[in-house]
Write a protein that holds these residues in place. Structure first.
Motif, short mmCIF file in Angstrom:
data_model
loop_
_atom_site.label_atom_id
_atom_site.label_comp_id
_atom_site.label_asym_id
_atom_site.label_seq_id
_atom_site.Cartn_x
_atom_site.Cartn_y
_atom_site.Cartn_z
N GLU A 30 -2.35 14.62 -5.98
CA GLU A 30 -2.35 13.23 -6.41
C GLU A 30 -1.78 12.29 -5.35
O GLU A 30 -2.14 11.14 -5.27
CB GLU A 30 -1.54 13.07 -7.71
CG GLU A 30 -2.27 13.54 -8.94
CD GLU A 30 -1.36 13.57 -10.15
OE1 GLU A 30 -0.34 12.84 -10.14
OE2 GLU A 30 -1.67 14.32 -11.08
N LEU A 31 -0.88 12.81 -4.58
CA LEU A 31 -0.20 11.96 -3.59
C LEU A 31 -1.13 11.48 -2.47
O LEU A 31 -1.04 10.36 -1.99
CB LEU A 31 0.94 12.72 -2.91
CG LEU A 31 2.21 12.92 -3.73
CD1 LEU A 31 3.18 13.77 -2.96
CD2 LEU A 31 2.83 11.57 -4.07
N ILE A 32 -2.04 12.34 -2.09
CA ILE A 32 -2.82 12.07 -0.89
C ILE A 32 -3.56 10.75 -1.04
O ILE A 32 -4.22 10.50 -2.05
CB ILE A 32 -3.80 13.21 -0.62
CG1 ILE A 32 -3.07 14.54 -0.52
CG2 ILE A 32 -4.62 12.93 0.65
CD1 ILE A 32 -2.00 14.62 0.56
N GLY A 33 -3.44 9.92 -0.03
CA GLY A 33 -4.16 8.66 0.00
C GLY A 33 -3.45 7.52 -0.69
O GLY A 33 -3.92 6.40 -0.68
N LYS A 34 -2.29 7.81 -1.26
CA LYS A 34 -1.58 6.74 -1.94
C LYS A 34 -0.34 6.34 -1.14
O LYS A 34 0.16 7.07 -0.30
CB LYS A 34 -1.13 7.23 -3.34
CG LYS A 34 -2.30 7.44 -4.29
CD LYS A 34 -1.78 7.85 -5.67
CE LYS A 34 -2.94 8.01 -6.65
NZ LYS A 34 -2.49 8.59 -7.92
N THR A 35 0.12 5.11 -1.42
CA THR A 35 1.40 4.71 -0.81
C THR A 35 2.51 5.13 -1.75
O THR A 35 2.28 5.52 -2.88
CB THR A 35 1.48 3.20 -0.63
OG1 THR A 35 1.52 2.60 -1.90
CG2 THR A 35 0.33 2.65 0.18
N ARG A 36 3.70 5.03 -1.23
CA ARG A 36 4.85 5.43 -1.97
C ARG A 36 5.01 4.56 -3.24
O ARG A 36 5.43 5.04 -4.29
CB ARG A 36 6.11 5.28 -1.09
CG ARG A 36 7.24 6.14 -1.52
CD ARG A 36 8.29 6.12 -0.47
NE ARG A 36 7.97 7.08 0.58
CZ ARG A 36 8.61 8.25 0.71
NH1 ARG A 36 9.58 8.56 -0.09
NH2 ARG A 36 8.27 9.07 1.67
N TRP A 37 4.67 3.30 -3.07
CA TRP A 37 4.89 2.40 -4.22
C TRP A 37 3.95 2.73 -5.36
O TRP A 37 4.25 2.46 -6.50
CB TRP A 37 4.68 0.94 -3.79
CG TRP A 37 5.12 0.69 -2.37
CD1 TRP A 37 4.34 0.24 -1.39
CD2 TRP A 37 6.39 0.92 -1.86
NE1 TRP A 37 5.03 0.17 -0.24
CE2 TRP A 37 6.34 0.61 -0.50
CE3 TRP A 37 7.61 1.42 -2.38
CZ2 TRP A 37 7.41 0.74 0.34
CZ3 TRP A 37 8.67 1.52 -1.54
CH2 TRP A 37 8.59 1.19 -0.20
N GLU A 38 2.84 3.27 -4.93
CA GLU A 38 1.88 3.60 -5.99
C GLU A 38 2.29 4.86 -6.74
O GLU A 38 1.87 5.09 -7.86
CB GLU A 38 0.49 3.80 -5.38
CG GLU A 38 -0.13 2.48 -4.93
CD GLU A 38 -1.29 2.67 -3.97
OE1 GLU A 38 -1.91 1.67 -3.60
OE2 GLU A 38 -1.56 3.84 -3.57
#
Lengths: 203, 989
Positions: free
Chosen positions: B141-149
């Protein structure tokens, strides 16, 4: 005594000597020249009458020294000292010692000749008096002592009587002595006797 | 060329290029072998392609083609082998790198729970969980997202996330970012994330790489610990609560937030009333103001408070005292939270303590009130208490007295520090005795210490074994005793032992007579007592007087107390006594007490002194008379230059006014007066300089010198420094001596004149003689010829001869004159270059003595850059000599101070030289300025008139000019201008 007086000249300068002889010769006086004082002393005979003309300034013995020497030797020839400028005090000194005369160069020829004449006359007169004095003295010598006493009193102007009283002899005796004195002294009058006595006194 | 060959060449070239690329890429030397082989193959194909026959061409250069081919083949074989090895090695290296990467990841994974990477847009590009915590879906799920997301962080409001965002935006590394995260499973976990920026090879930002660690467990543990802490605090509170009367807390504003209470104290304190108040609100008026202030300061600074004691007056009027301690509380962020502390009612303690203190103070005061030194020692002989007096005793000895010190320590310290007794041994002895005495206290004893102080010390043993020591300062008593003793001794000395006689006399008997008195009279004291009547001790003519005095004195009437009297000695001689009598009491009866001094010797001495003073005065007078009678002036100045004495002769010289002849007149005042009144001829015209010279010479005499007074008198002044620093000045009138000297000088001058004149006169006389000789001859010849011509007695030849001679003589005169002219003007000396200044200096040296004798002041102003002139040096000197001699003569009639001669030389145009000689003489009459240069013309009474004439002939011969004119003021100035050397040479040529 040579009858002719001579002018003796002592000067170291031959021209002066010659010209002086020429000048003095023009009045007929005999001139004898010397080139130095020593020559003159050597050659001069006191019996020669005349006068001496000497320059003050000379090599060797000066004119003044020569004059002194002659005075000391009892030679009484009249001296004319010739001086030039500056020698006057020296000449005065010489005069006081008995030099007869001095004349300053360059001199007037007449004045010089007059002085020479004067000196020659003075020399002649002096020599004459000297002769008389010697004669008188010789005559006085011949008087006896008494006659000498009488002679002196008579010359002093005493009369026979006074002489007789002074000598304590008789007037007659005085007369006799007086006659003898007159005879021996070769005078004829009292006046002559008194005149002779003056030479005696002055000598 | 066939297409196949072309293709073959191309393939071989490509292979060669690839080999070179590999060799450069991997930097392996073995690859170059491969390159060489391929190059050989490529070349071979090229030859073949161009139809060449390589074997023939190679044969031309001496290489066999078959050998070459074999070699290339061998190289190719070798390079292929090498290539294999190289490929194998490279594979191994790649494997190693891959292994290393894997190992790194493993390590990362082992040390953290999650490993992640972000791209440059801060989006996750890669994430991996450690194996045992595989939660793949989450990672995906993390891949491609920013930390804030991903997380619930709100960077706009939460400080931590804002900081994090700033770090990321500024590419800063971050560490231990903690945040909770609730997973899908609904379980909230806590993470600690760290990361650092990654940069690509070209230096550009490539993203972040970091780790995340699951710290859920730690967080839980921490919370547990905090809870435990809180429990512990509660326990502490309970403990404190039990240990003290109450427990309290305040908030950050120092308001009480909690006050525990126990039933007893609650009633007294109304503790609930304190809630909401701060300590400043309490009525603390009874509390010590200084303590309260310090307390409030501590509170303001949030410092720990310890044992603060404050007092509060109760409503019932009783005062209670409390002791409070507390500590400031801070949270993790060091924010002050408030105080927490305990309080105790210490009223009973304080009251007891105060009573104790009062008792102590009373004791101390009562001890201090003791007028002696007081000290209490315990059974171990240690000081318990002492009063100021006691302490002072030791402090005066330099010993610090403090409670607890042992008595023997005090004693030894005193011995070490101060002087007790006369020496160190004495002091030690004293100390031992002191300590022995203390072991068996008896009565007090005295001792002297610190030089002049005396103490009396007593020890008292107490029933409890302690010791009281009392020390009295008995110095005053001792001093009084000593004074009395000394006074008694003095009296005894006075009466018995002294030289002075002493007797006491009552009516008609001696009550007491001392040895000295008896000795004066030649009796023994017993014999004195036996004299009856006592007046027998005095000369018969004194007896009645003595008796009257004595009786009057005893009756209380006035009688002489000090008088001289003649006494009769036993041997009958008379001596003179001086009586100092007074009335005294002797066992209640009035008596006459008389002190007696034998003044016989003194009288004699006085007599002698008087005589010697008279002699001295006489001798001084003689000296003064002698000084006065001196023919010389005498003056004495002391070291301060004040006149001591002078004789009248001194004043004859200076005619000082009477006030300047007084004693103590300064020398400088005297000399100034004399100067101001024109008494000093020497000083005329230069008074100030003269004065300075004179005063300094007086201060530092340098022997005799001459002084001319204005009236024409001459003094010889001889000043001598005396031993006392004064100056004795003797002035001798040397006027007659001076006149004699002047006369001698005049005489010498006259003599020189005479000599010169006689020289000149001699020369002129010689000249005159030389001229006169030929002139005389001429005159003689002319005169003689004239006379002969007048008498006509001369021949023609003679005339010619004489005229020739005359001409010769005239020429001779001319020769003489010519000879003289050349003698004067040319001389026999040869000409040369002459330095005029040198010539002048030579002449001045020649005339030095004459100038000095004539007191002529000479000033030479000789120009330094004179050219030399062409002349005979002796001629120039002759000119200068004549001119200067004229000048000297011209100044003889002038006052000595006005005789000045100036010679100057200067350079004129064309190398000419001007010489001027100026005198201050009598000058000459204006009409005859030029005529003086004619021969035999003179300004002088005794002059010859040759000098200037000679000068002119010399100067004219040189081609120069000479002139004479009047000086500016007086005198004469003779100047001559000399031609330059060049001009002179030309003239000569």
């Amino acid at each position: 005594m040579p009858p002719e007086p001579t002018v003796f000249v002592v000067d170291d300068d031959p021209a002066v000597r010659q010209s002086f002889k020429w000048l003095v010769g023009s009045i007929g006086l005999k001139v004898q020249t010397f080139s130095c004082a020593q020559d003159f002393i050597r050659d001069y005979d006191p019996a020669d009458s005349g006068c001496l003309v000497v320059d003050v300034r000379m090599p060797g013995m000066s004119g003044i020294e020569l004059q002194e020497k002659l005075a000391n030797d009892g030679i009484s020839i009249p001296i004319i000292v010739v001086t030039a400028y500056g020698d006057v005090p020296t000449a005065v000194r010489a005069m006081k010692r008995g030099a007869v005369d001095f004349i300053e160069k360059p001199y007037n020829d007449q004045a010089m000749l007059d002085r020479i004449q004067l000196c020659i006359e003075r020399d002649a007169k002096m020599r004459h008096e000297k002769e008389i004095r010697r004669e008188v003295a010789w005559r006085v010598e011949r008087l006896t002592p008494r006659e000498r006493e009488v002679f002196e009193l008579i010359v002093a102007g005493r009369s026979n009587k006074e002489v007789a009283r002074a000598l304590n002899i008789s007037p007659k005796t005085v007369e006799a002595h007086r006659a003898k004195v007159m005879d021996k002294m070769a005078v004829g009058s009292l006046a002559e006797l008194v005149q002779l006595s003056t030479y005696l006194e002055s000598s | 060329m066939s297409a196949i060959i072309l293709i073959s060449i191309a393939v071989r070239a490509l292979a060669l290029g690839w080999a070179v690329h590999l060799a450069l890429r991997f930097k392996d030397r073995r690859l170059w072998l491969f390159v060489v082989a391929l190059a050989g193959l490529a070349l071979e194909q090229v030859f073949v392609g161009f139809g060449g026959r390589p074997s023939a061409w190679l044969g031309q250069v001496g290489i066999r083609a078959d050998v070459l081919c074999l070699t290339i083949s061998l190289i190719l074989l070798g390079s292929v082998f090498c290539l294999g090895r190289i490929l194998h090695e490279m594979r191994a290296r790649f494997d190693q790198a891959a292994h290393s990467e894997a190992r790194f990841r493993d390590l990362v994974e082992a040390s953290s729970d999650r490993y992640w990477e972000m791209d440059r847009d801060l989006r996750y590009v890669w994430a991996r969980e450690s194996t045992e915590k595989q939660r793949a879906p989450f990672v995906q799920e993390l891949i491609g997202k920013t930390r804030w997301e991903v997380y619930e962080g709100d960077p706009d409001h939460d400080e931590r996330w804002r900081q994090h965002r700033d770090d990321l935006n500024n590419r800063r590394p971050f560490r231990d970012l903690r945040h909770p995260l609730t997973g899908r499973d609904g379980v909230t976990r806590h993470w600690s994330v760290s990361g650092k920026p990654v940069y690509a090879a070209d230096g550009s930002f490539a993203g972040y790489r970091g780790t995340a660690t699951d710290i859920t467990l730690q967080v839980e543990l921490q919370e547990e610990a905090e809870q435990a802490l809180r429990r512990s605090e509660q326990r502490l509170r309970d403990f404190a609560y039990a240990a003290s009367d109450w427990f309290w807390e305040t908030d950050a504003d120092l308001r009480f937030t909690f006050v525990s209470q126990r039933t007893e104290t609650a009633a007294r304190l109304q503790a609930p009333g304190m809630i909401g108040k701060d300590p400043g609100d309490l009525d603390l008026t009874e509390t010590d103001a200084g303590v309260l202030k310090r307390h409030l300061e501590h509170l303001g600074k949030h410092k720990e408070i310890r044992n603060f004691v404050y007092s509060i007056r109760q409503r019932n009027g009783s005062l209670r005292h409390f002791r409070v301690s507390g500590r400031p509380l801070f949270d993790e962020a060091s924010t002050f939270l408030g105080y927490r502390g305990v309080g105790t009612d210490i009223t009973a303690e304080v009251v007891a303590e105060r009573q104790r203190q009062q008792a102590e103070v009373r004791l101390a005061k009562s001890i201090e009130a003791i007028p002696a030194g007081f000290a209490l020692f315990d059974e171990a002989d240690r000081l318990v208490i002492c009063n100021k007096e006691y302490r002072g005793c030791y402090e005066a000895l330099g010993v610090d007295v403090r409670p607890g010190i042992r008595f023997d320590q005090l004693v030894w310290a005193a011995v070490d520090n101060a002087s007790i007794g006369s020496s160190q041994e004495d002091a030690e002895l004293w100390a031992r005795q002191r300590l022995i005495r203390r072991t068996c206290p008896a009565e007090g004893f005295e001792f002297r210490h610190n030089g002049s102080r005396w103490s009396e010390v007593s020890d008292y043993l107490l029933p409890d074994g302690g010791m009281i020591t009392l020390a009295y300062d008995i110095t005053d008593r001792k001093l009084t005793e000593e004074a009395l003793r000394v006074s008694e001794q003095h009296f005894r000395n006075v009466v018995e032992g002294s030289e002075q006689g002493m007797f006491i006399y009552k009516g008609d008997e001696f009550i007491f007579a001392n040895q000295a008195y008896a000795d004066m009279l030649g009796y023994t004291p017993e014999e004195i007592y036996a004299l009856d009547p006592p007046q027998l001790a005095y000369a018969p003519y004194e007896r009645e007087r003595i008796r009257q005095y004595s009786d009057a004195r005893i009756r209380g009437e006035t009688a002489p107390t000090s008088y001289e009297v003649d006494a009769l000695r036993k041997d009958g001689s008379i001596i003179t006594l001086h009586h100092f009598a007074k009335r005294a009491e002797w066992y209640g009866e009035p008596v006459s007490q008389v002190a007696v001094v034998d003044i016989t010797d003194r009288k004699r001495t006085e007599e002698e002194l008087r005589e010697s003073q008279t002699k001295l005065a006489k001798s001084q007078q003689r000296l003064l008379d002698a000084i006065e009678s001196l023919n010389d002036g005498f003056v004495l100045h002391d070291a301060e230059d004040q006149m001591v004495l002078s004789n009248s002769k001194f004043n004859d010289f200076y005619e000082l006014s009477p006030e300047l002849l007084k004693h103590k007149t300064l020398f400088s005042d005297q000399i100034r007066w004399a100067l101001a009144n024109g008494k000093l001829g020497d000083a005329r015209g230069r008074e100030e300089d003269w004065l300075q010279e004179r005063i300094s010479l007086h201060r530092d005499p340098k022997g005799a010198f001459e002084q001319r007074l204005s009236d024409g008198r001459w003094l010889q002044v001889n000043e001598i420094r005396t031993k006392e620093g004064g100056i004795v000045g003797i002035r001798t009138d040397i006027t007659r001596l001076k006149q004699a000297e002047e006369a001698i000088r005049q005489h010498e001058a006259d003599l020189a004149m005479v000599q010169r004149r006689s020289t000149m006169g001699e020369m002129a006389a010689a000249l005159a003689h030389e001229l006169n000789q030929p002139l005389t001859a001429v005159v003689n010849y002319c005169a003689g010829s004239l006379r002969r011509l007048e008498a006509d007695s001369m021949s023609q030849d003679e005339l010619v001869e004489i005229l020739t001679t005359i001409r010769e003589q005239a020429q001779r005169a001319g020769d003489v004159l010519r000879h003289i002219g050349s003698f004067v003007s040319e001389g026999e000396v040869s000409k040369g270059l002459v330095d005029i200044n040198d010539a002048i200096r030579s002449v001045m040296a020649l005339l030095k003595e004459e100038l000095r004798r004539n007191r002529i002041e000479v000033r030479l102003q000789l120009s330094a850059d004179l050219p030399e002139i062409h002349a005979a040096e002796i001629g120039i000197e002759q000119v200068v000599l004549n001119v200067v001699k004229n000048a000297i003569e011209a100044m003889q009639g002038v006052d000595a101070a006005e005789r000045r001669l100036r010679i100057s030389t200067s350079r004129r145009a064309g190398g000419r030289v001007m010489v001027s000689v100026t005198d201050s003489g009598h000058g000459f009459s204006a009409t005859n300025g030029e005529t003086y240069f004619e021969p035999f013309v003179s300004t002088k009474k005794d002059g010859m008139g040759m000098g200037l004439a000679i000068c002119r002939s010399i100067i004219s011969a040189l081609g120069g000019r000479i002139s004479m004119r009047k000086g500016r003021k007086a005198g004469t100035k003779v100047s001559f201008l000399l031609p330059s050397a060049d001009e002179a040479m030309q003239d000569a040529a």
